[in-house]
Design an enzyme around this catalytic site. Structure first.
Site, PDB file in Angstrom:
ATOM      1  CG  HIS A  48      49.477 114.655  38.288  1.00  0.00           C
ATOM      2  ND1 HIS A  48      47.954 113.956  38.223  1.00  0.00           N
ATOM      3  CD2 HIS A  48      50.367 114.227  36.990  1.00  0.00           C
ATOM      4  CE1 HIS A  48      48.154 113.802  36.990  1.00  0.00           C
ATOM      5  NE2 HIS A  48      49.167 113.314  36.256  1.00  0.00           N
ATOM      6  CG  HIS A  99      51.904 111.578  26.944  1.00  0.00           C
ATOM      7  ND1 HIS A  99      50.942 112.241  26.945  1.00  0.00           N
ATOM      8  CD2 HIS A  99      51.982 112.250  28.118  1.00  0.00           C
ATOM      9  CE1 HIS A  99      49.731 112.651  27.593  1.00  0.00           C
ATOM     10  NE2 HIS A  99      50.723 112.669  28.389  1.00  0.00           N
TER      11      HIS A  99
END
Length: 723
Positions: free
Chosen positions: A266, A98
């Site tokens: 993920h 992020h």
């Protein structure tokens, strides 16, 4: 208030004006030109000593020791913020992702290269929930290594070490990112005034992702990329896949890199939504004083990782969330999936009839197995035909997937560092990648004075030499260290055909300079800059001064093979206030476009002022227009632009077409013409203050020296070998 008021105990300070009312200049006069964007990196906010150089300091870092400490941190779970399965890897990867993932290709802003995620608004974006905890967990490492390790480097290193600790062979890691010390508050993240406002507000047509407003990349205010629940929170994997494609393309990723990042991101960790999101406290910037900068406080955490709430989506993507493996593909393609809701009420997908042994264990209690999940973006990897084909290729060749992800992760975390000449540390890869905009080393052994003599004899005008050097260098972006004069890409596609570079004039100048470069064994890049310097020196002499323009040889010439032409399209100038040119009418004013260009080039308001004044009197306007050329001695580096601008003998009359006439107040005769960009240096109070300095009779030589300093800064902005 007098002495009696003070004696009576009344406070002599007037309260309220700066706290209860909006009283900034922009609040009172919202249409005024806001120069704040040029002050983003004001050195007054920097707590380091003036001579501190992080690029040199980090070279003394014990790289192996800091990597070992970061890896050890991964499994040192803290009671105040317990780790999922006793491993902080997923959290640190998300922090790094992020931090880097806010990068957008259009203007190079965002990204992890400056540690900007430490400050608002990014530290309080909804999508960055609980990443404040990750940074606090890293504090002991930062404290230990101090000035030799920036937050920007540490944050991205943490994500890379997390992957290594879970079994991935990474592509490498480079240090060298310098921290900023206050938020880049003037970066445009979107026009919305509400977190997670419907994405329709930033699209011409939300069903057509390519209509998203430039330079934005994320689909909603407060998100890094796409909404995990679907377009505007409505599950539809095919539609979400289209948004994923556009968003990641705006982050400089192709389809294969996008699929690799989604799957690899993920493969480890989990999403958190096992509770009531409404019960969370305020974000860091809105939290009470006693929280000491921590936000999203969870009253129901009870020391259990299982109880965390972040995105509202809940669950792991794989059976073994702390291990790098092919588990993401095993579950996504091994089961059919159906829509469901998380405990926090978020839309997500769950496998149908999953085997118990394929279920991950609970993040806190290893005796329990819980349901995995997929987001709408994950389902897009299965539903979108292009992404599915790529994923099937990964499934068939796990080693290829490992390599694709490692390279994509490296690109994600290093894209805004610029060329690999800025990399520091033993793990920086030696392989040259096209997205690094490589430039070969240039010669330094030629006779500079002989080259200058040949340039001076080539018959080029001051304007031609200066404008060509400027056009070559002005593409530099301090935001991601792309562009600049090094490489002479102005002679390659797409730059040679850009309207702003006046292709016909450019071809004429290059035809004169390239033979000179070949004759002396110099690079064309060096000769272009050197020609600009020759032009400036001629203009200085014409103004009656003798000031040399510094020059350092060594630039190289890039080739077409070294140039990702498509990625250079975003560097095309749509306006250049320095050459008094706008490609077409835009929603923002030409002077605002000038500020944006100035900030990207790393220039200050004073440097902008002195460069504009000098460029005008040297006659460098695009197309040779006379707007702003407030002098009768074009080609001489005089202060005439500022003298005329501040002379009350003239008045300024709008002509109705966006231009102005400068007329003699007594006779009404037109003397000069101007644009908005010219006149803003007289109308804006800050810029006028600078203009008045250079209009003074005693500052003619100061102007020349200041121009040379600013010019040299632009010409050498991408010479990292000179730092």
């Amino acid at each position: 208030m007098d002495g009696n008021d003070i004696a009576a105990g009344k406070c002599p300070v007037m309260h309220g004006a700066n706290t209860s009312l909006n009283t900034t200049v922009m609040d009172w006069w919202p249409s005024a030109l806001n120069l704040d964007i040029l002050h983003q990196h004001d050195t007054k906010t920097n707590p380091m000593d003036p001579d501190f150089d992080y690029g040199e300091a980090v070279k003394g870092l014990d790289f192996e020791a800091v990597k070992a400490d970061v890896k050890a941190l991964m499994t040192d779970s803290q009671d105040w913020w317990p780790a999922d399965w006793g491993h902080y890897g997923g959290l640190m990867i998300r922090l790094a992702w992020h931090s880097a993932g806010s990068y957008r290709l259009a203007d190079g802003r965002g990204g992890g290269g400056a540690g900007n995620i430490r400050f608002a608004p990014l530290n309080s974006w909804p999508d960055n929930g609980n990443l404040d905890k990750a940074r606090r967990l890293l504090w002991p490492v930062k404290k230990k290594y101090g000035n030799k390790l920036s937050w920007a480097d540490l944050i991205l290193l943490a994500g890379t070490m997390a992957y290594e600790s879970m079994g991935l062979k990474t592509f490498g890691f480079a240090f060298g990112r310098t921290d900023i010390w206050h938020p880049e508050k003037d970066t445009y993240w979107g026009a919305e005034r509400e977190w997670l406002a419907p994405s329709d507000t930033r699209y011409g047509d939300v069903s057509k992702p390519e209509t998203m407003e430039n330079p934005l990349a994320a689909v909603q205010m407060g998100l890094i990329y796409v909404n995990p629940e679907g377009v505007n929170g409505n599950p539809d994997p095919l539609a979400t896949g289209a948004q994923v494609r556009e968003t990641f393309a705006r982050m400089a990723m192709n389809d294969e890199e996008t699929a690799a990042l989604t799957a690899g991101g993920h493969t480890v960790g989990k999403a958190h939504g096992n509770g009531d999101a409404a019960a969370l406290g305020a974000e860091p910037e809105g939290a009470p004083l006693e929280n000491q900068g921590l936000g999203w406080m969870n009253p129901h955490m009870d020391g259990k990782a299982t109880n965390a709430v972040t995105s509202g989506v809940e669950g792991a993507w794989t059976t073994n969330p702390t291990k790098w493996d092919m588990g993401y593909f095993d579950l996504l393609f091994g089961y059919d999936w159906e829509l469901t809701k998380s405990p926090a009420g978020a839309n997500q997908w769950r496998p149908i009839d999953i085997k118990e042994e394929d279920m991950p264990v609970d993040a806190t209690d290893p005796t329990k197995r819980v349901m995995p999940m997929m987001t709408d973006a994950d389902m897009a990897m299965k539903v979108d035909p292009i992404y599915r084909e790529i994923c099937e290729k990964f499934i068939a060749d796990p080693a290829y997937f490992d390599d694709c992800f490692a390279r994509a992760w490296f690109k994600l975390t290093h894209r805004d560092m610029g060329p690999n000449t800025r990399y520091v540390g033993p793990d920086a890869p030696t392989e040259v990648l096209v997205w690094q905009d490589p430039v070969p080393a240039g010669s330094t052994g030629y006779d500079v004075d002989a080259v200058k003599a040949d340039i001076a004899a080539a018959g080029l005008s001051v304007a031609d030499m200066v404008a060509t050097a400027w056009d070559s260098a002005r593409t530099f972006r301090q935001s991601d260290y792309r562009g600049g004069a090094n490489g002479a890409r102005i002679r390659l596609a797409p730059q040679k055909d850009w309207d702003g570079n006046e292709p016909a004039r450019l071809a004429k100048v290059l035809a004169a300079l390239e033979p000179i470069a070949a004759k002396h064994g110099a690079s064309v890049a060096d000769v272009i800059v050197l020609a600009g310097n020759v032009g400036v020196e001629q203009a200085i002499k014409a103004a009656g001064f003798d000031v040399a323009v510094p020059f350092a040889p060594g630039r190289g010439d890039a080739t077409d093979e070294m140039t990702d032409a498509a990625s250079f399209d975003v560097l095309e100038p749509l306006a250049d206030g320095y050459r008094n040119w706008v490609k077409k009418d835009y929603a923002v004013t030409p002077e605002e476009l000038m500020l944006d260009r100035t900030q990207l080039m790393g220039l200050t308001a004073r440097e902008m002022t002195v460069l504009i004044g000098g460029m005008r009197v040297m006659g460098t306007n695009h197309g040779g227009t006379a707007h702003g050329v407030f002098t009768d001695t074009v080609g001489a580096l005089t202060t005439d632009f500022f003298v005329t601008l501040t002379d009350m003998a003239y008045k300024w009359v709008p002509m109705g077409d966006g231009t102005y006439e400068i007329r003699d107040r007594k006779t009404g005769a037109a003397k000069f013409t101007a644009t908005r960009v010219d006149l803003v240096f007289g109308s804006n109070s800050i810029l006028r203050a600078y203009a008045e300095v250079y209009a003074q009779d005693d500052n003619k030589e100061k102007f020349v020296k200041d121009f040379v300093a600013a010019w040299t800064k632009v010409m050498t902005a991408d010479r990292y070998d000179l730092a």
